[in-house]
Scaffold this motif. Sequence first.
Motif, PDB file in Angstrom:
ATOM      1  N   TYR A   1      -0.690   8.066   0.780  1.00 23.17           N
ATOM      2  CA  TYR A   1      -1.190   6.921   0.024  1.00 23.17           C
ATOM      3  C   TYR A   1      -2.249   6.153   0.813  1.00 23.17           C
ATOM      4  O   TYR A   1      -2.355   6.267   2.027  1.00 23.17           O
ATOM      5  CB  TYR A   1      -0.051   6.016  -0.431  1.00 23.17           C
ATOM      6  N   SER A   2      -3.027   5.377   0.093  1.00 26.70           N
ATOM      7  CA  SER A   2      -4.221   4.760   0.664  1.00 26.70           C
ATOM      8  C   SER A   2      -4.190   3.241   0.552  1.00 26.70           C
ATOM      9  O   SER A   2      -3.406   2.664  -0.204  1.00 26.70           O
ATOM     10  CB  SER A   2      -5.463   5.279  -0.072  1.00 26.70           C
ATOM     11  N   GLN A   3      -5.094   2.599   1.290  1.00 31.14           N
ATOM     12  CA  GLN A   3      -5.247   1.153   1.179  1.00 31.14           C
ATOM     13  C   GLN A   3      -5.715   0.763  -0.217  1.00 31.14           C
ATOM     14  O   GLN A   3      -5.373  -0.309  -0.724  1.00 31.14           O
ATOM     15  CB  GLN A   3      -6.250   0.650   2.218  1.00 31.14           C
ATOM     16  N   ASP A   4      -6.481   1.649  -0.860  1.00 29.70           N
ATOM     17  CA  ASP A   4      -6.935   1.391  -2.222  1.00 29.70           C
ATOM     18  C   ASP A   4      -5.749   1.229  -3.161  1.00 29.70           C
ATOM     19  O   ASP A   4      -5.744   0.346  -4.032  1.00 29.70           O
ATOM     20  CB  ASP A   4      -7.834   2.537  -2.698  1.00 29.70           C
ATOM     21  N   MET A   5      -4.722   2.059  -3.012  1.00 33.41           N
ATOM     22  CA  MET A   5      -3.521   1.925  -3.836  1.00 33.41           C
ATOM     23  C   MET A   5      -2.842   0.590  -3.599  1.00 33.41           C
ATOM     24  O   MET A   5      -2.354  -0.055  -4.527  1.00 33.41           O
ATOM     25  CB  MET A   5      -2.539   3.059  -3.533  1.00 33.41           C
ATOM     26  N   ILE A   6      -2.810   0.171  -2.342  1.00 32.48           N
ATOM     27  CA  ILE A   6      -2.170  -1.096  -2.002  1.00 32.48           C
ATOM     28  C   ILE A   6      -2.962  -2.269  -2.581  1.00 32.48           C
ATOM     29  O   ILE A   6      -2.405  -3.177  -3.196  1.00 32.48           O
ATOM     30  CB  ILE A   6      -2.029  -1.225  -0.473  1.00 32.48           C
ATOM     31  N   THR A   7      -4.275  -2.236  -2.399  1.00 31.38           N
ATOM     32  CA  THR A   7      -5.127  -3.321  -2.872  1.00 31.38           C
ATOM     33  C   THR A   7      -5.024  -3.504  -4.382  1.00 31.38           C
ATOM     34  O   THR A   7      -5.027  -4.625  -4.897  1.00 31.38           O
ATOM     35  CB  THR A   7      -6.594  -3.056  -2.479  1.00 31.38           C
ATOM     36  N   ASN A   8      -4.911  -2.381  -5.103  1.00 26.09           N
ATOM     37  CA  ASN A   8      -4.865  -2.434  -6.561  1.00 26.09           C
ATOM     38  C   ASN A   8      -3.444  -2.485  -7.128  1.00 26.09           C
ATOM     39  O   ASN A   8      -3.266  -2.374  -8.332  1.00 26.09           O
ATOM     40  CB  ASN A   8      -5.602  -1.222  -7.136  1.00 26.09           C
ATOM     41  N   HIS A   9      -2.461  -2.655  -6.247  1.00 23.72           N
ATOM     42  CA  HIS A   9      -1.056  -2.768  -6.660  1.00 23.72           C
ATOM     43  C   HIS A   9      -0.638  -1.592  -7.555  1.00 23.72           C
ATOM     44  O   HIS A   9       0.043  -1.766  -8.569  1.00 23.72           O
ATOM     45  CB  HIS A   9      -0.811  -4.091  -7.402  1.00 23.72           C
ATOM     46  N   SER A  10      -1.065  -0.401  -7.172  1.00 25.38           N
ATOM     47  CA  SER A  10      -0.773   0.791  -7.957  1.00 25.38           C
ATOM     48  C   SER A  10       0.718   1.096  -7.974  1.00 25.38           C
ATOM     49  O   SER A  10       1.420   0.912  -6.979  1.00 25.38           O
ATOM     50  CB  SER A  10      -1.535   1.994  -7.400  1.00 25.38           C
ATOM     51  N   SER A  11       1.195   1.577  -9.124  1.00 28.13           N
ATOM     52  CA  SER A  11       2.602   1.939  -9.295  1.00 28.13           C
ATOM     53  C   SER A  11       2.705   3.426  -9.609  1.00 28.13           C
ATOM     54  O   SER A  11       2.060   3.906 -10.550  1.00 28.13           O
ATOM     55  CB  SER A  11       3.238   1.140 -10.440  1.00 28.13           C
ATOM     56  N   ILE A  12       3.516   4.142  -8.835  1.00 28.45           N
ATOM     57  CA  ILE A  12       3.764   5.564  -9.082  1.00 28.45           C
ATOM     58  C   ILE A  12       5.026   5.678  -9.922  1.00 28.45           C
ATOM     59  O   ILE A  12       6.116   5.315  -9.482  1.00 28.45           O
ATOM     60  CB  ILE A  12       3.927   6.342  -7.771  1.00 28.45           C
ATOM     61  N   ALA A  13       4.880   6.204 -11.137  1.00 29.20           N
ATOM     62  CA  ALA A  13       6.017   6.288 -12.059  1.00 29.20           C
ATOM     63  C   ALA A  13       6.808   7.573 -11.892  1.00 29.20           C
ATOM     64  O   ALA A  13       8.028   7.591 -12.101  1.00 29.20           O
ATOM     65  CB  ALA A  13       5.527   6.171 -13.504  1.00 29.20           C
TER      66      ALA A  13
ATOM     67  N   GLY B   1       0.905  -4.102   2.092  1.00 28.43           N
ATOM     68  CA  GLY B   1       0.673  -4.225   3.524  1.00 28.43           C
ATOM     69  C   GLY B   1      -0.728  -3.787   3.874  1.00 28.43           C
ATOM     70  O   GLY B   1      -1.490  -3.309   3.025  1.00 28.43           O
ATOM     71  N   GLN B   2      -1.076  -3.897   5.135  1.00 28.04           N
ATOM     72  CA  GLN B   2      -2.401  -3.502   5.619  1.00 28.04           C
ATOM     73  C   GLN B   2      -2.250  -2.214   6.414  1.00 28.04           C
ATOM     74  O   GLN B   2      -1.558  -2.170   7.425  1.00 28.04           O
ATOM     75  CB  GLN B   2      -3.004  -4.598   6.496  1.00 28.04           C
ATOM     76  N   LEU B   3      -2.917  -1.149   5.955  1.00 25.05           N
ATOM     77  CA  LEU B   3      -2.819   0.126   6.638  1.00 25.05           C
ATOM     78  C   LEU B   3      -3.797   0.175   7.809  1.00 25.05           C
ATOM     79  O   LEU B   3      -4.869  -0.413   7.770  1.00 25.05           O
ATOM     80  CB  LEU B   3      -3.123   1.274   5.679  1.00 25.05           C
ATOM     81  N   ASP B   4      -3.416   0.920   8.854  1.00 22.22           N
ATOM     82  CA  ASP B   4      -4.368   1.208   9.914  1.00 22.22           C
ATOM     83  C   ASP B   4      -5.102   2.491   9.547  1.00 22.22           C
ATOM     84  O   ASP B   4      -5.050   2.953   8.415  1.00 22.22           O
ATOM     85  CB  ASP B   4      -3.663   1.322  11.265  1.00 22.22           C
ATOM     86  N   GLU B   5      -5.790   3.090  10.491  1.00 19.34           N
ATOM     87  CA  GLU B   5      -6.609   4.257  10.175  1.00 19.34           C
ATOM     88  C   GLU B   5      -5.781   5.540  10.042  1.00 19.34           C
ATOM     89  O   GLU B   5      -6.300   6.560   9.594  1.00 19.34           O
ATOM     90  CB  GLU B   5      -7.692   4.435  11.243  1.00 19.34           C
ATOM     91  N   SER B   6      -4.539   5.505  10.458  1.00 14.89           N
ATOM     92  CA  SER B   6      -3.708   6.698  10.375  1.00 14.89           C
ATOM     93  C   SER B   6      -3.238   6.927   8.947  1.00 14.89           C
ATOM     94  O   SER B   6      -3.177   5.995   8.134  1.00 14.89           O
ATOM     95  CB  SER B   6      -2.486   6.558  11.288  1.00 14.89           C
ATOM     96  N   ASP B   7      -2.916   8.180   8.645  1.00 11.13           N
ATOM     97  CA  ASP B   7      -2.372   8.487   7.330  1.00 11.13           C
ATOM     98  C   ASP B   7      -0.975   7.901   7.185  1.00 11.13           C
ATOM     99  O   ASP B   7      -0.218   7.812   8.149  1.00 11.13           O
ATOM    100  CB  ASP B   7      -2.286  10.006   7.130  1.00 11.13           C
TER     101      ASP B   7
END
Length: 215
Positions: free
Chosen positions: A143-155, A65-71
């Motif tokens: 979590y950040s937009q960077d995690m979303i953009t890079n399809h990061s997976s938390i194991a 998804g697309q995050l806004d400026e809020s945490d």
Amino acid sequence: MDTKADLAQISNPNLLDNWYFVDPINQRGQTEYTGRGYTIDRWKNEAINTSTILSITPNGLTFSGQLDESDHFFSQWIDRKPDIFYGKTLTGSVLMDGQLYTGTVIVKPQYNVWEGSNFYASGKIRFSFQMTNDNLFRFLIIYSQDMITNHSSIAACKLELGSVQTLAHQDTDGNWVLNDPPPNKALELAKCQRYYYRGKGWHYLLKNGVRTARR
């Protein structure tokens, strides 16, 4: 005599329930959860943007998804009074995309208001804790937009007392490996059912084994 490798695998108790995200307890049974609300057992997505999606994959949890400026938080309430942590050092850690990210913080007493303290793991992800004046304490993965953009997976993730992470260690090839085996599913389910129980035709939200709401 213990070797360096042996010492690296010593593990402290994990203060979090349902921490192994590759195969989590998921009584609701969905593979995706959209927007703000309860997701896998014991965890809530505090997304401000209601289109944010949490997905359960073979590699762990991912956000899209697309995050806004809020945490945007992924949080768990911890069933312990905040004052037992006063003056103590807490360490948070996550295993994400095969890499370990960790941060530490010293808990200071705070009263009458919400107080949070961020402790950074990296630019991609950070942690926080919050306390309330009615003896509630929660841990947050921010979590950040960077995690979303890079399809990061938390194991996997861990919150523990002390200044050293004991979630994982590096093997001889440099790969990060969990110190503890994945939790026993039956025992982990029993712990989670103290807070949420999926009955026949009904879903019950619980607090310490007492029914507080019905869905």
